[in-house]
Design an enzyme around this catalytic site. Structure first.
Site, PDB file in Angstrom:
ATOM      1  N   CYS A 134      -3.877  -7.330   1.372  1.00  0.00           N
ATOM      2  CA  CYS A 134      -2.714  -8.168   1.669  1.00  0.00           C
ATOM      3  C   CYS A 134      -1.582  -7.341   2.259  1.00  0.00           C
ATOM      4  O   CYS A 134      -0.873  -6.632   1.538  1.00  0.00           O
ATOM      5  CB  CYS A 134      -2.254  -8.881   0.394  1.00  0.00           C
ATOM      6  N   CYS A 137       1.925  -8.208   1.025  1.00  0.00           N
ATOM      7  CA  CYS A 137       2.225  -7.689  -0.318  1.00  0.00           C
ATOM      8  C   CYS A 137       2.504  -6.185  -0.283  1.00  0.00           C
ATOM      9  O   CYS A 137       3.401  -5.707  -0.960  1.00  0.00           O
ATOM     10  CB  CYS A 137       1.046  -7.921  -1.264  1.00  0.00           C
ATOM     11  N   ASP A 138       1.712  -5.433   0.465  1.00  0.00           N
ATOM     12  CA  ASP A 138       1.700  -3.973   0.294  1.00  0.00           C
ATOM     13  C   ASP A 138       2.196  -3.180   1.496  1.00  0.00           C
ATOM     14  O   ASP A 138       2.325  -1.959   1.407  1.00  0.00           O
ATOM     15  CB  ASP A 138       0.269  -3.521  -0.060  1.00  0.00           C
TER      16      ASP A 138
END
Ligand code: NAP
Length: 307
Positions: A134, A137-138
């Site tokens: 993701c 997300c990261d």
């Protein structure tokens, strides 16, 4: 006969559990038993910095443990069991798991989606330790770093572009010499000076003990092999919604996601609601899944009142 049974224990399921428990509906939540991972995809993550309310950030598993405790405080009953069959009959839906069957007037399906992985032994060990599924997300953890991204679809191109906001370089490794992505997404990625492409190439191994340090590759045409030193690997080769149990019984889209009515969480069968990544092919965030879990709980509560 229960009022509500929830299937799935990620942010969508637990938020639905919290809301239905606080509404005195005495919900039962069936979470997956091993080898399923109760708690969902966040259990495979380390730092979570974008869940509101945690200014210092929080570890994925700890966030799930807190959601669980919060819902249990209001009486959510959680059972570890592997659901083998779900039967949909308005008024009395059935959930069979580990040799027993529960019935409920309302069901909330929050079984999630699985990001496809490459299938390498080293992959699971390094998930959250340099390997991510993701970018949203990261990506921010890779400021000034070199990341490799695998995949050739729209998601891969979108994520490659997003990663260039942080990373110094993004190397896209694709197994063919043509991208599957739409022309506009391809053009955008090709024009981005921070994105480089490696064609006809598969990743064969991941290097690094506690953290990813490099990926090993093989050219599928020439057979040449080598390594790319990198700080991160983003896998963007698609997702599989977990809907096998519902096939033929509920309306699914061509890729297997549950279809809900308009802005609601209502599926094609009365009294059956769906929330989280099993529905959502677009946002796929813990916060959006939790939000949908809340909506499903409210929809279920109103449905039960109407009976
Ligand atoms: P996708 O279109 O199925 O693409 C998956 C990509 O991963 C393909 O390039 C595929 O290679 C590659 N791949 C699959 N398995 C692999 C493996 N084991 N090893 C290496 N490579 C592998 O999935 P997606 O990109 O997640 O998109 C899903 C849907 O959402 C699509 O309909 C897409 O158009 C849509 N979407 C749209 C947007 C947008 O328009 N903004 C953004 C994201 C997604 P091959 O090409 O060789 O099969």
């Amino acid at each position: 006969m229960r009022d509500v049974i929830i299937i799935g224990s990620g942010p969508a399921g637990l938020a639905a559990g919290l809301y239905t428990a606080r509404a005195n509906l005495e919900p039962l939540l069936v979470e997956g038993a091993p080898p399923e991972v109760p708690g969902g995809q966040l259990m495979l993550t380390t730092d979570v910095e974008n869940f509101p309310g945690f200014p210092e950030g929080i570890q994925g598993p700890e966030l799930m443990e807190r959601m669980r405790q919060q819902a249990e405080r209001f009486g959510l009953e959680i059972r570890p069991a592997t659901v083998s069959e779900v039967t949909f009959a308005p008024g009395a839906h059935g959930v069979a798991a580990d040799g027993r069957t529960w019935e409920a007037r309302a069901l909330i399906l929050a079984t999630g989606a699985r990001a496809r992985l490459l299938g390498l032994d080293s992959e699971r060990r390094l998930l959250g330790r340099g390997v991510s599924t993701c970018a949203t997300c990261d990506g921010a953890f890779y400021r000034g770093k070199h990341v490799v991204l695998v995949g050739g679809g729209d998601s891969a191109m979108e994520e490659a572009g997003f990663l260039t906001r942080f990373a110094a370089q993004v190397t896209v490794v694709h197994r063919r010499a043509e991208l599957r992505a739409s022309k506009i997404m391809q053009d955008r990625a090709r024009a981005n000076p921070k994105i480089a492409f490696v064609w006809d190439t598969v990743i064969t191994d991941l290097r690094g003990e506690d953290r990813l340090s490099a990926v090993a590759w093989r050219n599928v045409k020439s057979g040449a092999e080598g390594e790319i030193a990198c700080d991160g690997l983003f896998i963007a080769i698609g997702h599989d919604p977990q809907t096998t149990l519902f096939r033929g019984q509920l309306a699914l889209d061509p890729e297997g996601y549950l279809i809900v009515e308009g802005d609601s969480t209502r599926t094609s069968v009365a009294g059956v609601f769906a929330a989280g990544d099993v529905v959502d092919r677009t946002y796929r965030q813990a916060i959006t899944a939790a939000g949908m879990g809340c909506k499903a709980a409210i929809d279920a509560e109103r449905y039960l009142e109407s009976l």
